[in-house]
Every structure is written in structure tokens, then in C-alpha cells.
Design a protein around this motif. Structure first.
Motif, PDB file in Angstrom:
ATOM      1  N   ARG A   1       0.820  -1.197   0.000  1.00 48.15           N
ATOM      2  CA  ARG A   1       0.000   0.000   0.000  1.00 48.15           C
ATOM      3  C   ARG A   1       0.861   1.258   0.000  1.00 48.15           C
ATOM      4  NH1 ARG A   1      -4.832  -1.098   4.452  1.00 48.15           N
ATOM      5  NH2 ARG A   1      -5.403  -3.201   3.761  1.00 48.15           N
ATOM      6  N   VAL A   2       0.349   2.293  -0.626  1.00 48.13           N
ATOM      7  CA  VAL A   2       0.979   3.609  -0.587  1.00 48.13           C
ATOM      8  C   VAL A   2       0.138   4.516   0.299  1.00 48.13           C
ATOM      9  CG1 VAL A   2       1.636   5.643  -1.916  1.00 48.13           C
ATOM     10  CG2 VAL A   2       2.040   3.361  -2.857  1.00 48.13           C
ATOM     11  N   SER A   3       0.812   5.138   1.255  1.00 47.71           N
ATOM     12  CA  SER A   3       0.156   6.087   2.144  1.00 47.71           C
ATOM     13  C   SER A   3       1.090   7.260   2.384  1.00 47.71           C
ATOM     14  CB  SER A   3      -0.211   5.421   3.474  1.00 47.71           C
ATOM     15  OG  SER A   3      -0.864   6.330   4.334  1.00 47.71           O
ATOM     16  N   ASN A   4       0.633   8.453   2.026  1.00 46.57           N
ATOM     17  CA  ASN A   4       1.404   9.679   2.253  1.00 46.57           C
ATOM     18  C   ASN A   4       2.830   9.575   1.716  1.00 46.57           C
ATOM     19  OD1 ASN A   4      -0.783  10.942   3.617  1.00 46.57           O
ATOM     20  ND2 ASN A   4      -0.280   9.783   5.463  1.00 46.57           N
ATOM     21  N   GLY A   5       2.957   9.000   0.538  1.00 44.52           N
ATOM     22  CA  GLY A   5       4.249   8.982  -0.150  1.00 44.52           C
ATOM     23  C   GLY A   5       5.166   7.831   0.184  1.00 44.52           C
ATOM     24  N   SER A   6       4.729   6.905   1.056  1.00 41.82           N
ATOM     25  CA  SER A   6       5.576   5.786   1.454  1.00 41.82           C
ATOM     26  C   SER A   6       4.898   4.462   1.124  1.00 41.82           C
ATOM     27  CB  SER A   6       5.893   5.852   2.951  1.00 41.82           C
ATOM     28  OG  SER A   6       6.626   7.020   3.250  1.00 41.82           O
ATOM     29  N   LEU A   7       5.711   3.428   0.959  1.00 40.16           N
ATOM     30  CA  LEU A   7       5.221   2.093   0.639  1.00 40.16           C
ATOM     31  C   LEU A   7       5.195   1.247   1.900  1.00 40.16           C
ATOM     32  CD1 LEU A   7       4.417   0.255  -1.810  1.00 40.16           C
ATOM     33  CD2 LEU A   7       6.800  -0.544  -1.814  1.00 40.16           C
ATOM     34  N   TYR A   8       4.050   0.567   2.130  1.00 43.33           N
ATOM     35  CA  TYR A   8       3.851  -0.221   3.337  1.00 43.33           C
ATOM     36  C   TYR A   8       3.441  -1.650   3.003  1.00 43.33           C
ATOM     37  CZ  TYR A   8       3.744   4.080   6.159  1.00 43.33           C
ATOM     38  OH  TYR A   8       4.057   5.260   6.777  1.00 43.33           O
ATOM     39  N   TYR A   9       3.748  -2.554   3.935  1.00 40.82           N
ATOM     40  CA  TYR A   9       3.191  -3.907   3.963  1.00 40.82           C
ATOM     41  C   TYR A   9       1.869  -3.816   4.703  1.00 40.82           C
ATOM     42  CZ  TYR A   9       2.746  -8.780   5.669  1.00 40.82           C
ATOM     43  OH  TYR A   9       2.297 -10.043   5.992  1.00 40.82           O
ATOM     44  N   TYR A  10       0.756  -4.002   3.967  1.00 44.89           N
ATOM     45  CA  TYR A  10      -0.559  -3.684   4.500  1.00 44.89           C
ATOM     46  C   TYR A  10      -0.493  -2.263   5.080  1.00 44.89           C
ATOM     47  CZ  TYR A  10      -1.884  -8.483   3.551  1.00 44.89           C
ATOM     48  OH  TYR A  10      -2.147  -9.666   2.917  1.00 44.89           O
ATOM     49  N   ASN A  11      -1.021  -2.059   6.282  1.00 43.83           N
ATOM     50  CA  ASN A  11      -0.873  -0.746   6.920  1.00 43.83           C
ATOM     51  C   ASN A  11       0.012  -0.869   8.154  1.00 43.83           C
ATOM     52  OD1 ASN A  11      -2.591  -2.197   8.498  1.00 43.83           O
ATOM     53  ND2 ASN A  11      -4.206  -0.649   8.647  1.00 43.83           N
ATOM     54  N   LYS A  12       0.935  -1.837   8.109  1.00 45.45           N
ATOM     55  CA  LYS A  12       1.736  -2.173   9.280  1.00 45.45           C
ATOM     56  C   LYS A  12       3.170  -1.670   9.162  1.00 45.45           C
ATOM     57  CE  LYS A  12      -0.911  -6.476   9.764  1.00 45.45           C
ATOM     58  NZ  LYS A  12      -0.813  -7.960   9.742  1.00 45.45           N
ATOM     59  N   SER A  13       3.949  -2.303   8.280  1.00 45.02           N
ATOM     60  CA  SER A  13       5.390  -2.071   8.249  1.00 45.02           C
ATOM     61  C   SER A  13       5.766  -1.123   7.113  1.00 45.02           C
ATOM     62  CB  SER A  13       6.139  -3.395   8.070  1.00 45.02           C
ATOM     63  OG  SER A  13       5.788  -4.316   9.065  1.00 45.02           O
ATOM     64  N   LEU A  14       6.552  -0.104   7.439  1.00 45.89           N
ATOM     65  CA  LEU A  14       7.086   0.794   6.422  1.00 45.89           C
ATOM     66  C   LEU A  14       8.194   0.081   5.655  1.00 45.89           C
ATOM     67  CD1 LEU A  14       7.466   3.616   5.109  1.00 45.89           C
ATOM     68  CD2 LEU A  14       9.060   4.135   6.982  1.00 45.89           C
ATOM     69  N   LEU A  15       8.054   0.020   4.338  1.00 42.91           N
ATOM     70  CA  LEU A  15       9.068  -0.628   3.506  1.00 42.91           C
ATOM     71  C   LEU A  15       9.978   0.383   2.814  1.00 42.91           C
ATOM     72  CD1 LEU A  15       6.934  -3.437   1.785  1.00 42.91           C
ATOM     73  CD2 LEU A  15       8.099  -3.463   4.007  1.00 42.91           C
ATOM     74  N   VAL A  16       9.380   1.399   2.185  1.00 42.59           N
ATOM     75  CA  VAL A  16      10.159   2.392   1.446  1.00 42.59           C
ATOM     76  C   VAL A  16       9.525   3.767   1.636  1.00 42.59           C
ATOM     77  CG1 VAL A  16      11.060   3.106  -0.804  1.00 42.59           C
ATOM     78  CG2 VAL A  16      10.735   0.673  -0.322  1.00 42.59           C
ATOM     79  N   PRO A  17      10.270   4.740   2.178  1.00 42.09           N
ATOM     80  CA  PRO A  17       9.756   6.106   2.204  1.00 42.09           C
ATOM     81  C   PRO A  17       9.968   6.769   0.842  1.00 42.09           C
ATOM     82  CG  PRO A  17      11.913   6.031   3.213  1.00 42.09           C
ATOM     83  CD  PRO A  17      11.574   4.601   2.839  1.00 42.09           C
ATOM     84  N   ASN A  18       9.266   7.834   0.591  1.00 38.45           N
ATOM     85  CA  ASN A  18       9.485   8.651  -0.610  1.00 38.45           C
ATOM     86  C   ASN A  18       9.422   7.824  -1.894  1.00 38.45           C
ATOM     87  OD1 ASN A  18      10.025  10.887   1.136  1.00 38.45           O
ATOM     88  ND2 ASN A  18      12.105  10.130   1.400  1.00 38.45           N
ATOM     89  N   ILE A  19       8.284   7.181  -2.104  1.00 36.94           N
ATOM     90  CA  ILE A  19       8.116   6.330  -3.289  1.00 36.94           C
ATOM     91  C   ILE A  19       7.576   7.118  -4.479  1.00 36.94           C
ATOM     92  CG2 ILE A  19       5.722   5.577  -2.916  1.00 36.94           C
ATOM     93  CD1 ILE A  19       8.645   3.211  -3.682  1.00 36.94           C
ATOM     94  N   TYR A  20       7.121   8.352  -4.265  1.00 35.54           N
ATOM     95  CA  TYR A  20       6.473   9.126  -5.318  1.00 35.54           C
ATOM     96  C   TYR A  20       7.420   9.499  -6.465  1.00 35.54           C
ATOM     97  CZ  TYR A  20       2.302  10.231  -2.435  1.00 35.54           C
ATOM     98  OH  TYR A  20       1.147  10.173  -1.704  1.00 35.54           O
ATOM     99  N   ASP A  21       6.806   9.597  -7.666  1.00 32.90           N
ATOM    100  CA  ASP A  21       7.408  10.243  -8.837  1.00 32.90           C
ATOM    101  C   ASP A  21       8.756   9.653  -9.243  1.00 32.90           C
ATOM    102  OD1 ASP A  21       5.244  11.935  -9.114  1.00 32.90           O
ATOM    103  OD2 ASP A  21       6.162  13.590  -8.014  1.00 32.90           O
ATOM    104  N   ARG A  22       8.862   8.343  -9.145  1.00 30.12           N
ATOM    105  CA  ARG A  22      10.070   7.675  -9.654  1.00 30.12           C
ATOM    106  C   ARG A  22       9.731   6.235  -9.990  1.00 30.12           C
ATOM    107  NH1 ARG A  22      12.775   4.232  -6.119  1.00 30.12           N
ATOM    108  NH2 ARG A  22      12.125   4.231  -3.930  1.00 30.12           N
TER     109      ARG A  22
END
Length: 225
Positions: free
Chosen positions: A138-159
Motif C-alpha cells: 500500500r501507498v500512504s502519504n508517499g511511502s510504501l507499506y506492507y498492509y498498513n503495518k510495516s514501512l518498507l520504502v519512504p518517498n516512493i512518489y514520482d520515480r
């Protein structure tokens, strides 16, 4: 005889090093071919992609394919994929013909999420029990998450980013790589039939418009030994 002896000696020196090459590559930061040992299954044309979209709209209103790029989008006012469905709006690609119930399978693709997209699932491994999915990214506020639990990648936008998802059904294990880096090791979630999906599926924290783009999509299966 000398040539055969030379080849045997060379093989005895190189083979152990080749075996440990992937470990060495990871240790020193060299790129690793995550598809090594997998068979790339054929995706011949657009008929290999089934598009799930609002039931009352034609495919072309929520999906396009131009210059090798799949673009999928929805609005929060869109209807679900079927009349009466309790699910939220979506425009997703399902890979036709590659449902699986055992073995080791891999999804590879390059994804792109424009700035401002939030509260949206962009990739799934469908099939689980008692849940519906083994994986949601999932993408939330510019970051990629595993479900809504674990942050995987910040700043995923526009690339453009490269995504590899490896699902070992028998071992009940799932690994997620972004740009070649391991971002998640997660257990399986049961289920008997699985398949890969990518696109946009509304979740929560709704933005007005959702979009993701994909290119270089591959489905791979680990070679049987």
C-alpha cells in the motif's frame, strides 16, 4: 588430455566461488539477479492481462497501455468491480493463466506512483485463508507499506522502482525486494490458490484520484530440480 586436465582444474577452482557469488554480491553491494534459477513464463500480448475495473465502465476508461506502460486509475466515486460488491473502487491487472498452489513463484515489474496518491493498494498476492490476500503493498502519504503495518520504502512518489515479490508456497514464506534490496520477509497466510495483481485498489485515507503505472511485468516460476 592436457586440455581436459586444465578444464577440470579450472572448474574445481571456479565452481565453489560461483556457488558463493550471490552471497558475496549482497555482502559488497553488487546487484543480484533475483530471477536466477527461475523460468520467465510467457506473456505474449494484452490478452494475458485481465483488467478488473468498475463494472459500469469500459476498460479504456480506467486503463491504458502506451509505449510499453500500463496506466491504471480510479476515482473514489467509481463503482466496485461487480454490482452489489462491498469492495471499494479498483483498476487492477490480473495475470491470466498463472494461478498457482505450490512451488516458488515470482512477480517482477517496474512501478510508478505519482505524487499525491494515498490510501491505495498497488500490488497484491491474492489468495489466503481466512484472509483474501497473502500480500498487499500500500501507498500512504508517499511511502510504501506492507498492509498498513510495516514501512518498507519512504518517498516512493514520482520515480520508477523495481519490485520483485517471491512467494514460496510450500515453505509459507514471502520476500519483497525494491530496487534489488530486501525490504520484507513475511510468513504466508494460507490459502490454496494464488495469483498476482497490480494497479490501484482504494483502501483508506482517501485521496480524490488514484493512479499507478507499470512496465516490464514478468511472472516467473522457480525451476524444478
Amino acid at each position: 588430455m592436457r586440455a581436459q586436465s586444465y578444464i577440470s582444474t579450472l572448474a574445481s577452482l571456479l565452481l565453489p566461488r560461483l556457488f558463493f557469488l550471490p552471497i558475496l554480491q549482497i555482502a559488497i553491494g553488487w546487484p543480484v539477479d533475483l530471477t536466477r534459477g527461475f523460468t520467465n513464463l510467457p506473456l505474449v500480448n494484452l490478452t494475458d492481462y485481465h483488467i478488473q475495473k468498475p463494472y459500469d465502465l469500459p476498460v479504456g476508461d480506467r486503463y491504458s497501455f502506451k509505449n510499453g506502460v500500463h496506466k491504471l486509475w480510479v476515482y473514489p466515486t467509481d463503482n466496485p468491480l461487480s454490482k452489489g460488491s462491498p469492495t471499494k473502487p479498483r483498476s487492477e491487472i490480473i495475470i491470466n493463466g498463472y494461478n498457482y498452489s505450490s512451488g516458488v513463484w515470482q512477480f517482477e515489474g517496474h512501478g510508478y506512483v505519482p505524487c499525491g496518491m494515498s490510501g491505495v493498494c498497488i500490488m497484491q498476492v491474492f489468495g489466503a485463508s481466512p484472509h483474501n490476500t497473502t500480500l498487499m503493498l500500500r501507498v500512504s502519504n508517499g511511502s510504501l507499506y506492507y498492509y498498513n503495518k510495516s514501512l518498507l520504502v519512504p518517498n516512493i512518489y514520482d520515480r520508477w522502482f523495481k519490485l520483485n515479490v517471491i512467494h514460496d508456497v510450500n515453505a509459507s514464506r514471502l520476500n519483497v525486494y525494491v530496487d534489488g534490496d530486501l525490504k520484507l520477509e513475511a510468513p504466508g497466510r494460507g490459502g490454496t490458490i494464488h495469483y498476482f495483481k497490480c494497479g490501484v485498489y482504494v483502501q483508506d485515507n482517501e485521496s480524490y484520484y488514484r493512479e499507478s503505472r507499470w512496465k516490464g511485468i514478468k511472472v516467473l516460476k522457480k525451476c524444478d530440480i
